[in-house]
Structures are given as C-alpha cells and as structure tokens.
Design an enzyme around this catalytic site. Sequence first.
Site, PDB file in Angstrom:
ATOM      1  N   HIS A  35      -2.541 -21.046 -42.407  1.00 25.22           N
ATOM      2  CA  HIS A  35      -2.666 -22.190 -43.393  1.00 25.22           C
ATOM      3  C   HIS A  35      -1.564 -23.258 -42.892  1.00 25.22           C
ATOM      4  CE1 HIS A  35      -3.327 -23.970 -47.257  1.00 25.22           C
ATOM      5  NE2 HIS A  35      -2.216 -24.173 -47.562  1.00 25.22           N
ATOM      6  N   ASP A 177      -1.935 -21.157 -54.039  1.00 23.72           N
ATOM      7  CA  ASP A 177      -1.020 -21.691 -52.738  1.00 23.72           C
ATOM      8  C   ASP A 177       0.167 -22.083 -53.617  1.00 23.72           C
ATOM      9  OD1 ASP A 177       0.262 -22.803 -50.914  1.00 23.72           O
ATOM     10  OD2 ASP A 177      -1.489 -24.485 -50.354  1.00 23.72           O
TER      11      ASP A 177
HETATM   12  C1  DX5 Z   1       2.709 -26.773 -51.083  1.00 25.34           C
HETATM   13  C2  DX5 Z   1       2.002 -26.005 -49.777  1.00 25.34           C
HETATM   14  C3  DX5 Z   1       2.139 -24.792 -49.658  1.00 25.34           C
HETATM   15  C4  DX5 Z   1       3.380 -23.931 -49.347  1.00 25.34           C
HETATM   16  C5  DX5 Z   1       3.683 -23.047 -50.073  1.00 25.34           C
HETATM   17  O1  DX5 Z   1       2.539 -28.052 -51.183  1.00 25.34           O
HETATM   18  O2  DX5 Z   1       0.581 -26.547 -50.287  1.00 25.34           O
HETATM   19  O3  DX5 Z   1       1.092 -24.357 -48.818  1.00 25.34           O
HETATM   20  O4  DX5 Z   1       3.569 -23.881 -47.962  1.00 25.34           O
HETATM   21  O5  DX5 Z   1       4.835 -22.556 -49.689  1.00 25.34           O
HETATM   22  P1  DX5 Z   1       5.587 -21.396 -50.356  1.00 25.34           P
HETATM   23  O6  DX5 Z   1       4.719 -20.007 -50.377  1.00 25.34           O
HETATM   24  O7  DX5 Z   1       6.985 -21.123 -49.854  1.00 25.34           O
HETATM   25  O8  DX5 Z   1       5.738 -21.632 -51.844  1.00 25.34           O
HETATM   26 ZN    ZN Z   2      -1.002 -25.544 -49.044  1.00 27.46          ZN
END
Ligand code: DX5
Ligand code: ZN
Length: 222
Positions: A35, A177
């Site tokens: 991602h 996400d």
């Molecule tokens: C947030 C992003 C995410 C982020 C998630 O704006 O879209 O993809 O990387 O990070 P974690 O899993 O650390 O909350």
């Molecule tokens: Zn994301």
Amino acid sequence: MRRPLIIAPSILAADFGRLADEAARAEAEGGDWLHVDVMDGHFVPNLTVGPDVVRALRRATSLPLDVHLMVDRPDKFAPAFIEAGADRVSIHIESPCNVAATLEAIRAAGRSPGIVLNPGTPLKAIQPHLDRVKLVLMMTVNPGFGGQAFMDPVLEKISQLAALRDEKNLDFDIQVDGGVSENTVGKCAAAGANVMVAGVALFRAQDMAEAIAALRRACNPA
Ligand code: DX5
Ligand code: ZN
C-alpha cells in the site's frame, strides 16, 4: 461469496532511507499487496511520495502496488502513477474532480479502480460509483498520518456496505486503512472487510512475518 483475505503493508511506516529494501521485506515476510500513500499537502496536511518513488518500488518488489491518492486532483495525477507501475489506484470521493471519469480512466488503462471514503462521509456519497470500482476503501482514521487510533464507528458503515454489495450483487473488495492492528482487524473482518492495510503494526513490528500471521489469525478465529 467469501473473498480472499489480503494483507497490505503500508510503506508510509517503513524506513524511507531504505525504501527498496523495505518493499522487498514486505514481500518476503508474507504481505499480499504493498500500500502506497500519496499525499499532496492540500487534500491532507502532509506530503509523501510521487510517481518516481512508485517507479522505484515497482523495481523493488513484484507485489501489486496499491496506490491510495490523497490529493485534490486525482484526475490530473492518476495517469503518472499508472505509467509508473501502479496496479491499483484509489481516489477519494471527497476530492474535487470528476470522480466517475477518473475511475473510468483508471479502468481503461487496465488497472483496478478504487473509491475511498473518509470516516465522516456518509455511504450514500459513493453509491453512484459502486459499479465502477473493484475496491472500496473505508478510512478508519482521518487520512494524513500513520499511527492514529482506529475509529470504531466506521464498523457500522462497513457492515452496511457489505450488505448493500450482497443485495445489489456488486463486485468489489472492502479495504480498511488506519489503526489496523491485531486488536482491531478482527472487527473489520467480522464487519465484512477483506483487505487490511497496516503500517505501524507491520513495519514497526519486531518480526513482520509474525505480525502478518497474527493479523491473519485475528481475521479467522478458530
Ligand atoms: C493514513 C494512511 C494509512 C497509514 C496507516 O492516512 O492512508 O495508509 O499508512 O497507518 P497505520 O496502519 O500506522 O495506522
Ligand atoms: Zn492509505
């Protein structure tokens, strides 16, 4: 229909000084997609990476590159990410552009179009686009930064979306996400999500392979 469980490590939480190695690590440790969060400093208050970084990631891994565009004008920028090697391109319904035309352009280029919904946006906003997408991303934090706390109220929206998909015989994966971890991923799976993005919970784990396995176990309790 039961959809395959996909674990998508988010490169946002990787060591940016060693991005190619980090992409290879996500693949070697058992990730399914990589991602990639693209932020423009307008749509969200943060800046991340552009098409050249996606091109470098393309050389570093054979994982599908799942590009999440958090930008004001995804219609302007999607072609450059496609050209750089993105396999999947998701755009926000809140972005000020012609969403239908942009999704169609992604599909016409042979890539998988996705639509993204912020936690505060009602489900009905994306309804006109559900037959144009291969994926719906339900943000479980307000986008912009990694490492934020999972927002439980989104679970109800995920259940409603999964029910709507069944009722209308639609065909898309449901992705989550933001704040996804061993503690929250099971609730997402139970609500109907099957594509789990995780940044901090995977890239900052002691053992990424074990952390990925833990997410899979939490989604499929014995
Ligand atoms: C947030 C992003 C995410 C982020 C998630 O704006 O879209 O993809 O990387 O990070 P974690 O899993 O650390 O909350
Ligand atoms: Zn994301």
